[in-house]
Design an enzyme around this catalytic site. Structure first.
Site, PDB file in Angstrom:
ATOM      1  N   HIS A   1      13.163  50.974 -52.774  1.00  0.00           N
ATOM      2  CA  HIS A   1      11.746  50.670 -52.525  1.00  0.00           C
ATOM      3  C   HIS A   1      11.210  49.944 -53.751  1.00  0.00           C
ATOM      4  O   HIS A   1      10.851  50.564 -54.745  1.00  0.00           O
ATOM      5  CB  HIS A   1      10.954  51.950 -52.274  1.00  0.00           C
ATOM      6  CG  HIS A   1       9.525  51.710 -51.872  1.00  0.00           C
ATOM      7  ND1 HIS A   1       8.912  52.422 -50.878  1.00  0.00           N
ATOM      8  CD2 HIS A   1       8.586  50.848 -52.326  1.00  0.00           C
ATOM      9  CE1 HIS A   1       7.669  52.017 -50.732  1.00  0.00           C
ATOM     10  NE2 HIS A   1       7.443  51.056 -51.627  1.00  0.00           N
TER      11      HIS A   1
ATOM     12  N   HIS B   1       8.677  46.536 -55.171  1.00  0.00           N
ATOM     13  CA  HIS B   1       7.734  45.440 -54.947  1.00  0.00           C
ATOM     14  C   HIS B   1       7.974  44.351 -55.999  1.00  0.00           C
ATOM     15  O   HIS B   1       7.800  44.598 -57.201  1.00  0.00           O
ATOM     16  CB  HIS B   1       6.289  45.931 -55.066  1.00  0.00           C
ATOM     17  CG  HIS B   1       5.891  46.909 -54.008  1.00  0.00           C
ATOM     18  ND1 HIS B   1       5.338  46.514 -52.810  1.00  0.00           N
ATOM     19  CD2 HIS B   1       5.964  48.260 -53.967  1.00  0.00           C
ATOM     20  CE1 HIS B   1       5.069  47.585 -52.074  1.00  0.00           C
ATOM     21  NE2 HIS B   1       5.456  48.661 -52.746  1.00  0.00           N
ATOM     22  N   LEU B   2       8.336  43.150 -55.541  1.00  0.00           N
ATOM     23  CA  LEU B   2       8.536  42.029 -56.455  1.00  0.00           C
ATOM     24  C   LEU B   2       7.353  41.076 -56.480  1.00  0.00           C
ATOM     25  O   LEU B   2       7.258  40.234 -57.371  1.00  0.00           O
ATOM     26  CB  LEU B   2       9.800  41.246 -56.076  1.00  0.00           C
ATOM     27  CG  LEU B   2      11.135  41.961 -56.246  1.00  0.00           C
ATOM     28  CD1 LEU B   2      12.274  41.046 -55.823  1.00  0.00           C
ATOM     29  CD2 LEU B   2      11.333  42.416 -57.688  1.00  0.00           C
ATOM     30  N   ARG B   3       6.451  41.184 -55.490  1.00  0.00           N
ATOM     31  CA  ARG B   3       5.372  40.204 -55.339  1.00  0.00           C
ATOM     32  C   ARG B   3       5.982  38.803 -55.125  1.00  0.00           C
ATOM     33  O   ARG B   3       7.054  38.678 -54.557  1.00  0.00           O
ATOM     34  CB  ARG B   3       4.397  40.240 -56.516  1.00  0.00           C
ATOM     35  CG  ARG B   3       3.886  41.629 -56.902  1.00  0.00           C
ATOM     36  CD  ARG B   3       3.228  42.383 -55.796  1.00  0.00           C
ATOM     37  NE  ARG B   3       2.596  43.616 -56.277  1.00  0.00           N
ATOM     38  CZ  ARG B   3       2.355  44.667 -55.536  1.00  0.00           C
ATOM     39  NH1 ARG B   3       2.710  44.670 -54.255  1.00  0.00           N
ATOM     40  NH2 ARG B   3       1.767  45.731 -56.034  1.00  0.00           N
TER      41      ARG B   3
ATOM     42  N   ASN C   1       4.986  43.354 -48.169  1.00  0.00           N
ATOM     43  CA  ASN C   1       3.522  43.262 -48.086  1.00  0.00           C
ATOM     44  C   ASN C   1       2.959  42.199 -49.022  1.00  0.00           C
ATOM     45  O   ASN C   1       2.126  42.459 -49.895  1.00  0.00           O
ATOM     46  CB  ASN C   1       2.861  44.624 -48.334  1.00  0.00           C
ATOM     47  CG  ASN C   1       3.223  45.238 -49.674  1.00  0.00           C
ATOM     48  OD1 ASN C   1       4.305  45.002 -50.204  1.00  0.00           O
ATOM     49  ND2 ASN C   1       2.317  46.034 -50.230  1.00  0.00           N
TER      50      ASN C   1
ATOM     51  N   LYS D   1       9.353  47.682 -42.453  1.00  0.00           N
ATOM     52  CA  LYS D   1       8.375  48.563 -43.097  1.00  0.00           C
ATOM     53  C   LYS D   1       7.186  48.775 -42.170  1.00  0.00           C
ATOM     54  O   LYS D   1       6.561  47.829 -41.707  1.00  0.00           O
ATOM     55  CB  LYS D   1       7.903  47.964 -44.416  1.00  0.00           C
ATOM     56  CG  LYS D   1       6.918  48.850 -45.196  1.00  0.00           C
ATOM     57  CD  LYS D   1       7.563  50.168 -45.594  1.00  0.00           C
ATOM     58  CE  LYS D   1       6.577  51.066 -46.345  1.00  0.00           C
ATOM     59  NZ  LYS D   1       6.481  50.729 -47.766  1.00  0.00           N
TER      60      LYS D   1
ATOM     61  N   HIS E   1       5.467  54.219 -44.458  1.00  0.00           N
ATOM     62  CA  HIS E   1       4.418  54.722 -45.350  1.00  0.00           C
ATOM     63  C   HIS E   1       3.717  55.825 -44.575  1.00  0.00           C
ATOM     64  O   HIS E   1       2.932  55.560 -43.668  1.00  0.00           O
ATOM     65  CB  HIS E   1       3.439  53.603 -45.728  1.00  0.00           C
ATOM     66  CG  HIS E   1       2.379  54.046 -46.686  1.00  0.00           C
ATOM     67  ND1 HIS E   1       2.316  53.592 -47.987  1.00  0.00           N
ATOM     68  CD2 HIS E   1       1.342  54.919 -46.535  1.00  0.00           C
ATOM     69  CE1 HIS E   1       1.281  54.172 -48.591  1.00  0.00           C
ATOM     70  NE2 HIS E   1       0.681  54.978 -47.728  1.00  0.00           N
TER      71      HIS E   1
ATOM     72  N   HIS F   1       8.473  57.132 -50.386  1.00  0.00           N
ATOM     73  CA  HIS F   1       7.747  57.784 -51.475  1.00  0.00           C
ATOM     74  C   HIS F   1       7.110  59.110 -51.053  1.00  0.00           C
ATOM     75  O   HIS F   1       5.895  59.299 -51.122  1.00  0.00           O
ATOM     76  CB  HIS F   1       6.701  56.863 -52.096  1.00  0.00           C
ATOM     77  CG  HIS F   1       5.920  56.015 -51.126  1.00  0.00           C
ATOM     78  ND1 HIS F   1       5.340  56.496 -49.978  1.00  0.00           N
ATOM     79  CD2 HIS F   1       5.629  54.694 -51.149  1.00  0.00           C
ATOM     80  CE1 HIS F   1       4.717  55.520 -49.348  1.00  0.00           C
ATOM     81  NE2 HIS F   1       4.883  54.416 -50.031  1.00  0.00           N
TER      82      HIS F   1
ATOM     83  N   LEU G   1      -0.666  54.982 -54.142  1.00  0.00           N
ATOM     84  CA  LEU G   1      -0.739  55.520 -52.785  1.00  0.00           C
ATOM     85  C   LEU G   1       0.664  55.617 -52.217  1.00  0.00           C
ATOM     86  O   LEU G   1       1.411  54.626 -52.274  1.00  0.00           O
ATOM     87  CB  LEU G   1      -1.627  54.633 -51.901  1.00  0.00           C
ATOM     88  CG  LEU G   1      -3.128  54.695 -52.191  1.00  0.00           C
ATOM     89  CD1 LEU G   1      -3.867  53.637 -51.379  1.00  0.00           C
ATOM     90  CD2 LEU G   1      -3.685  56.086 -51.901  1.00  0.00           C
TER      91      LEU G   1
ATOM     92  N   ASP H   1       9.220  52.453 -55.957  1.00  0.00           N
ATOM     93  CA  ASP H   1       7.892  51.974 -55.561  1.00  0.00           C
ATOM     94  C   ASP H   1       7.193  51.348 -56.760  1.00  0.00           C
ATOM     95  O   ASP H   1       5.968  51.451 -56.915  1.00  0.00           O
ATOM     96  CB  ASP H   1       7.040  53.090 -54.952  1.00  0.00           C
ATOM     97  CG  ASP H   1       5.763  52.557 -54.286  1.00  0.00           C
ATOM     98  OD1 ASP H   1       5.712  51.351 -53.976  1.00  0.00           O
ATOM     99  OD2 ASP H   1       4.822  53.344 -54.086  1.00  0.00           O
TER     100      ASP H   1
ATOM    101  N   HIS I   1       0.574  45.244 -60.731  1.00  0.00           N
ATOM    102  CA  HIS I   1      -0.748  44.639 -60.542  1.00  0.00           C
ATOM    103  C   HIS I   1      -1.245  44.162 -61.903  1.00  0.00           C
ATOM    104  O   HIS I   1      -1.044  44.842 -62.925  1.00  0.00           O
ATOM    105  CB  HIS I   1      -1.753  45.643 -59.990  1.00  0.00           C
ATOM    106  CG  HIS I   1      -1.525  46.040 -58.571  1.00  0.00           C
ATOM    107  ND1 HIS I   1      -1.783  45.201 -57.502  1.00  0.00           N
ATOM    108  CD2 HIS I   1      -1.060  47.192 -58.028  1.00  0.00           C
ATOM    109  CE1 HIS I   1      -1.497  45.821 -56.369  1.00  0.00           C
ATOM    110  NE2 HIS I   1      -1.049  47.031 -56.661  1.00  0.00           N
TER     111      HIS I   1
ATOM    112  N   ALA J   1      -3.969  50.140 -55.973  1.00  0.00           N
ATOM    113  CA  ALA J   1      -3.024  51.253 -56.062  1.00  0.00           C
ATOM    114  C   ALA J   1      -1.644  50.734 -56.422  1.00  0.00           C
ATOM    115  O   ALA J   1      -1.157  49.783 -55.817  1.00  0.00           O
ATOM    116  CB  ALA J   1      -2.975  52.002 -54.733  1.00  0.00           C
TER     117      ALA J   1
END
Length: 355
Positions: free
Chosen positions: A24, A26-28, A52, A110, A147, A185, A230, A258, A262, A274
């Site tokens: 899990h 996030h690379l953006r 996302n 997802k 989620h 998560h 979150l 996760d 940001h 979050a």
């Protein structure tokens, strides 16, 4: 005090791990992708990449294009495989899932309940509408990553995972008994118990921050935005239940950081985003958690084997990293596109280092 001191003296000074995966992450996207991809590749051989983005990765074509951007952003010589996912919407079709299955590059879908977290506004609002897609996933072996929180305004934010288990997850498992489902998560005692008591096709990822911290870290002494995530951090009884689950020897739990970067400006605002960034020291943070339970001997299975086995991926061969017990400073910030981000433990230390 004497028993604690003796336990500390007898604890291992190092731990060897096989090559690890993150299920899990996030690379953006651009302009920060070179930074996030290199950070992920510095710790992991493979990672399940969250979809996302803005706009979200809703089709196989978008997933393959995103995969190409990730691979192009990696440092030269990096050995890292992005395992792509699709973003489930009410309109996700059975045909699109057939295309995803045939691509060989999409490993999961997802499911975000609409409004549950960052960039989830196009998520699922009607579970009946996605049943044809879930049926294809069940037949094709595509994993559903969930989620697991309701978004009903009347449900307290600390109860949303427990309510989701009863109202959505349990009926979903009953209706699709062969669908591989990952409770992403997991954060509660109820979540850990649900996973442990479910059939083998139900597993869970657990973050390092949910193993190390409870909601006091976020709220006591002032609001700490860099602990806001979150699902939100829960009470101490839930943290202890998660730690007991991952150190129990169960193969149902596996590493999913996760890690969610940001910019500081997005965290320090009237409506802060979050997400906790842990990609700078993920294995070191997990080592702290497992060490606190006297269970470093269970860390390798959690970080290196359980997730691969659940997804049907080959285990990595060879040696990964050796972690040594050595306090290591954490930078206060990292450059992040035109701005900066603040990592977990910024300006502090982690208790382990890579040899």
């Amino acid at each position: 005090k004497d028993s604690t001191k003796m336990a500390s003296m007898s604890a291992p000074a190092s731990v060897k791990l096989a090559p690890s995966d993150d299920f899990h992450h996030h690379l953006r996207d651009e302009p920060v992708l070179a930074f996030t991809a290199s950070m992920a590749a510095g710790s992991f051989k493979r990672a399940i990449i969250m979809p996302n983005l803005t706009p979200p990765v809703t089709t196989t074509a978008l997933a393959l294009a995103y995969r190409d951007r990730i691979l192009a952003a990696l440092p030269q010589g990096a050995e890292f495989e992005p395992l792509m996912t699709l973003y489930m919407t009410d309109q996700t079709s059975a045909e699109e899932l057939e295309t995803a299955a045939a691509s060989g590059a999409v490993y999961a879908v997802k499911l975000y309940p609409a409004g549950a977290t960052t960039n989830s506004d196009r998520g699922v609002t009607d579970y009946k509408k996605i049943e044809p897609a879930l049926a294809v996933m069940q037949e094709r072996g595509i994993v559903l990553c969930v989620h697991s929180e309701v978004t009903d305004a009347e449900v307290d934010i600390f109860d949303r995972e427990a309510v989701y288990i009863e109202t959505v997850l349990k009926p979903l498992v009953a209706k699709f008994p062969r669908l591989k489902i990952v409770m992403e998560h997991v954060t509660t005692a109820q979540g850990a118990e649900f996973v442990l008591s479910s059939p083998p096709n139900v597993g869970a990822t657990v973050t390092a921050h949910h193993l190390l911290y409870n909601r006091n870290a976020l709220l006591v002494g002032g609001i700490k935005p860099h602990y806001y995530c979150l699902p939100i951090l829960k009470g101490e009884e839930h943290r202890k239940a998660l730690l007991a689950a991952v150190t129990s020897g169960s193969k149902k739990f596996f590493l999913g950081t996760d890690s969610a970067p940001h910019a500081t400006t997005a965290k320090h605002s009237e409506c802060g985003c979050a997400g906790v960034f842990t990609a700078h020291a993920p294995l070191e943070l997990y080592a702290e958690a497992f060490d606190s339970a006297g269970a470093l001997d269970h860390l390798e299975a959690f970080a290196c084997h359980n997730g691969a086995d659940f997804y049907g991926l080959p285990r990595h061969q060879g040696t990964g990293v050796t972690l040594v017990r050595k306090p290591t400073p954490v930078p206060k910030t990292y450059a992040f596109g035109p701005g900066e981000l603040v990592p977990l433990r910024a300006g502090g230390q982690v208790a382990w280092a890579r040899e």
